[in-house]
Design an enzyme around this catalytic site. Structure first.
Site, PDB file in Angstrom:
ATOM      1  N   ASP A  14       0.872  -1.181   0.000  1.00  0.00           N
ATOM      2  CA  ASP A  14       0.000   0.000   0.000  1.00  0.00           C
ATOM      3  C   ASP A  14       0.907   1.229   0.000  1.00  0.00           C
ATOM      4  O   ASP A  14       2.109   1.131   0.255  1.00  0.00           O
ATOM      5  CB  ASP A  14      -0.902  -0.006   1.243  1.00  0.00           C
ATOM      6  N   SER A  15       0.272   2.381  -0.238  1.00  0.00           N
ATOM      7  CA  SER A  15       1.031   3.622  -0.260  1.00  0.00           C
ATOM      8  C   SER A  15       1.601   3.971   1.116  1.00  0.00           C
ATOM      9  O   SER A  15       2.582   4.683   1.216  1.00  0.00           O
ATOM     10  CB  SER A  15       0.127   4.748  -0.745  1.00  0.00           C
ATOM     11  N   CYS A  77      -3.719  -1.211  -1.988  1.00  0.00           N
ATOM     12  CA  CYS A  77      -4.034   0.190  -2.298  1.00  0.00           C
ATOM     13  C   CYS A  77      -5.050   0.279  -3.443  1.00  0.00           C
ATOM     14  O   CYS A  77      -4.796  -0.234  -4.541  1.00  0.00           O
ATOM     15  CB  CYS A  77      -2.739   0.891  -2.693  1.00  0.00           C
ATOM     16  N   GLU A 156      -5.446   9.527   9.431  1.00  0.00           N
ATOM     17  CA  GLU A 156      -4.023   9.629   9.800  1.00  0.00           C
ATOM     18  C   GLU A 156      -3.856  10.430  11.092  1.00  0.00           C
ATOM     19  O   GLU A 156      -2.914  10.236  11.839  1.00  0.00           O
ATOM     20  CB  GLU A 156      -3.236  10.319   8.666  1.00  0.00           C
ATOM     21  N   CYS A 188     -10.989   2.832  -0.323  1.00  0.00           N
ATOM     22  CA  CYS A 188      -9.675   3.313   0.116  1.00  0.00           C
ATOM     23  C   CYS A 188      -9.339   2.579   1.410  1.00  0.00           C
ATOM     24  O   CYS A 188     -10.222   2.350   2.246  1.00  0.00           O
ATOM     25  CB  CYS A 188      -9.723   4.821   0.356  1.00  0.00           C
ATOM     26  N   HIS A 190      -7.892   3.419   4.078  1.00  0.00           N
ATOM     27  CA  HIS A 190      -8.061   4.135   5.355  1.00  0.00           C
ATOM     28  C   HIS A 190      -9.519   4.169   5.832  1.00  0.00           C
ATOM     29  O   HIS A 190      -9.779   4.305   7.027  1.00  0.00           O
ATOM     30  CB  HIS A 190      -7.609   5.590   5.215  1.00  0.00           C
TER      31      HIS A 190
HETATM   32  N1  DGL Z   1      -4.008   3.672   0.244  1.00  0.00           N
HETATM   33  C1  DGL Z   1      -4.659   4.590  -0.641  1.00  0.00           C
HETATM   34  C2  DGL Z   1      -5.861   3.922  -1.319  1.00  0.00           C
HETATM   35  O1  DGL Z   1      -6.351   2.893  -0.871  1.00  0.00           O
HETATM   36  C3  DGL Z   1      -5.138   5.805   0.101  1.00  0.00           C
HETATM   37  C4  DGL Z   1      -4.038   6.704   0.575  1.00  0.00           C
HETATM   38  C5  DGL Z   1      -3.311   7.391  -0.556  1.00  0.00           C
HETATM   39  O2  DGL Z   1      -3.850   8.327  -1.167  1.00  0.00           O
HETATM   40  O3  DGL Z   1      -2.185   6.983  -0.820  1.00  0.00           O
HETATM   41  O4  DGL Z   1      -6.310   4.432  -2.317  1.00  0.00           O
END
Ligand code: DGL
Length: 274
Positions: A14-15, A77, A156, A188, A190
């Site tokens: 993931d990011s 992600c 976050e 997403c 999060h």
């Molecule tokens: N992990 C990213 C997603 O699921 C969200 C956070 C980001 O913008 O990197 O799209």
């Protein structure tokens, strides 16, 4: 050779640390598998970046996991799944799963009138990946996808309840309720942390208990199916190990370890330079 492959870890990336929501589901349902999580927290967020930049980042992250001899890759992600999945699948020689298709299928299964609402990052919305997935699953489906850029910073900052969080969540849910959705898909990694707040706001706005689907469970179910059909499961009888690799010093590890349901002291975390 195949036995050796089966004892390799499953890679997840993931990011940043948001993908811990997906890692948690994987660890719960695949307790004997070794899992290696790669979080590009030096370059998070991906959701505001261009398609080409996300593809470049995705290649680099997947390359690190490939060098660790993973047997399958879960792209936790949504943003990467939306814009770079085909590129990764074409370049890698092990199965690569994204979250868009499993999540969409699970979401539409909860929509008696075929009306699915999705919240996602700007890059995911721009990619059109959710409408494409919905239409290939059910040509009669109506899908309503909205960008919710304030939700990642809220999570976050651990602002999961209270007036500020409620106003932000309401701002994004109101139009979806006007679209008369049957269910809400969280597009997403999060957003699942905001599920209790979203559930109460959906009741307040629509007067109904609309289902909320997060793709963590859906992609885990798909991985279990794939591992069974390709005979990829480990033969070990003892619990698998969890390794976490990040691209920056994790100053929110205590918070994120709660997303994972583990004590931060028990996490095996290393950092690498990309
Ligand atoms: N992990 C990213 C997603 O699921 C969200 C956070 C980001 O913008 O990197 O799209």
């Amino acid at each position: 050779m195949s036995k050796l492959r089966n004892e390799g870890p499953i890679g997840v990336f993931d990011s940043g640390l948001g993908g811990f929501t997906v890692l948690r589901a994987l660890a719960e349902h695949l307790p004997r598998e070794d899992l290696v999580y790669f979080g590009d927290n030096a370059r998070v967020p991906y959701g505001i970046r261009s398609e080409q930049t996300v593809i470049n980042y995705a290649r680099a992250c997947a390359g690190i996991l490939r060098s660790l001899h993973i047997k399958a890759l879960v792209v936790a992600c949504n943003t990467v799944s939306a814009v770079a999945l085909d590129v990764l699948r074409a370049e890698l020689f092990f199965p690569v799963l994204g979250v868009i298709e499993p999540g969409t299928r699970a979401g539409l299964a909860q929509c008696p009138n075929g009306r699915l609402g999705v919240l996602a990052t700007g890059a995911t919305v721009r990619s059109g990946a959710y409408p494409r997935a919905a239409l290939s699953c059910n040509p009669d489906a109506s899908i309503f996808v909205r960008a919710a850029p304030l939700l990642v910073p809220l999570v976050e900052e651990d602002v999961l309840s209270g007036e500020l969080a409620r106003l932000c969540v309401r701002k994004y849910l109101e139009p979806l309720v006007l679209d008369d959705i049957d269910a809400l898909l969280l597009g997403c990694t999060h957003y699942p942390l905001l599920t209790p707040l979203m559930a109460s706001e959906l009741v307040a706005l629509s007067g109904k208990n609309l289902p909320i689907i997060d793709s963590a469970e859906a992609v885990t179910a798909e991985l279990l199916q794939l591992m069974a059909s390709q005979h990829l499961a480990t033969e070990r009888a003892y619990p698998g190990k969890l390794r976490i690799i990040l691209t920056d010093r994790p100053d929110n590890l205590d918070l994120a370890s709660r997303w994972l349901g583990r004590d931060p002291a028990e996490l095996n975390v290393t950092t690498v330079d990309l």
